[in-house]
Design an enzyme around this catalytic site. Structure first.
Site, PDB file in Angstrom:
ATOM      1  N   SER A  73     -37.144 -33.323 -12.986  1.00  0.00           N
ATOM      2  CA  SER A  73     -36.283 -34.506 -13.136  1.00  0.00           C
ATOM      3  C   SER A  73     -36.729 -35.467 -14.224  1.00  0.00           C
ATOM      4  CB  SER A  73     -36.208 -35.272 -11.805  1.00  0.00           C
ATOM      5  OG  SER A  73     -35.438 -34.567 -10.867  1.00  0.00           O
ATOM      6  N   GLU A 172     -30.099 -26.562 -10.409  1.00  0.00           N
ATOM      7  CA  GLU A 172     -30.528 -25.234 -10.864  1.00  0.00           C
ATOM      8  C   GLU A 172     -31.737 -25.274 -11.787  1.00  0.00           C
ATOM      9  OE1 GLU A 172     -27.470 -26.383 -11.068  1.00  0.00           O
ATOM     10  OE2 GLU A 172     -26.246 -25.102  -9.753  1.00  0.00           O
TER      11      GLU A 172
END
Length: 294
Positions: A73, A172
């Site tokens: 992230s 993903e």
């Protein structure tokens, strides 16, 4: 005349000696830090990538800094900057209301879920992506405003980052498979890009202040780089955790007391899919890196 020449020569040689002494001291610190990181890496049983910059002295420290690591992230910090850069160019309006539905939201969308009826401003969505790692905000912004993962990569190329690559969407992109180049960058490239965006000239002063405040308001990094510095130092960071192969990371702008800002980038990954990440390892790697550039 001879005395003047001798004085100038002596002054020059003295300056050279001082410079060499400083260089040798930094080199010695870097060597010691590399040994410490290597030991930390052995204890972690994985790879640790580090790059740190003292923006005042220009000193840097790197360990596996040109090797690729999964972004997880952490790319969301650059996504927020990409939004602000387009706001600066008047291509986007930070106060634009963005509507969405439940089907637009991925797992871990804590802020966008709260406002799925009323929607959110683009600025609030971008800050949610950075500060809360909100996956719904991330994918909506990428799809509607940035041209998807390819658009994110193009943005990073536009600021001179030739290592960053984003290939997939949340969730993903979190596979973190060893050797897979998708959705990766290098610690050095990440640190240099953060330096350009948070402290450099890519963003103007007004927009850059917004970006710095978003970084400072991050909620996910207390146990990582923030844990490696004194409590009175100001930190703005973005973390990433893939949930596989013990892969986690953090990068930060650090404003020490009475010093120029520091940039620190720490990326970690392990060998087995079920391995767990270690916040303590990231914090310790950061502490070592900061000492190396001091």
């Amino acid at each position: 005349m001879s005395n003047k020449v001798n004085f100038k020569t002596a002054s020059f040689l003295f300056s050279v000696c001082l410079a060499l002494s400083a260089f040798n001291a930094h080199a010695n610190k870097s060597d010691a830090a590399a040994k410490q990181i290597k030991k930390l890496e052995e204890d972690f049983d994985g790879r640790i990538g580090v790059f740190a910059i003292d923006t005042g002295s220009g000193n840097t420290f790197g360990y596996r800094s040109d090797e690729r690591f999964p972004l997880c992230s952490s790319f969301k910090g650059f996504l927020a900057a990409a939004v602000l850069e387009r706001v600066q160019q008047k291509k986007l309006d930070i106060n634009q209301k963005v509507k969405y539905e439940s089907r637009d939201l991925e797992y871990h969308s804590p802020i966008t879920t709260k406002y799925k009826g009323s929607g959110m401003t683009l600025g609030d969505m971008a800050s949610a992506a950075l500060q809360y790692s909100d996956n719904g905000a991330t994918n909506i912004i990428m799809e509607r405003f940035l041209g998807g993962p390819e658009g994110m990569t193009k943005f990073m190329r536009s600021i001179g980052d030739n290592e960053f690559r984003l290939d997939r969407w949340e969730l993903e992109l979190n596979t973190a498979i060893p050797g897979d180049k998708r959705d990766t960058s290098t610690p050095k490239a990440v640190a240099n890009s953060l330096n350009k965006l948070a402290l450099g000239n890519v963003l103007n002063a007004k927009v850059k202040a917004i970006y710095q405040n978003w970084l400072k308001g991050n909620t996910t990094g207390d146990a990582r780089i923030r844990a490696s510095v004194p409590a009175d130092w100001v930190v703005g960071d973005k973390t990433g955790s893939c949930g596989a192969y013990g892969t986690a990371n953090d990068y930060a702008v650090i404003w020490p007391k009475n010093r120029a800002p520091l940039i620190v980038s720490i990326y970690t990954t392990r060998k087995s899919k079920d391995d767990k990440h270690s916040d303590k390892t990231i914090a310790e790697a950061s502490r070592i890196a900061i000492q190396a550039i001091d």
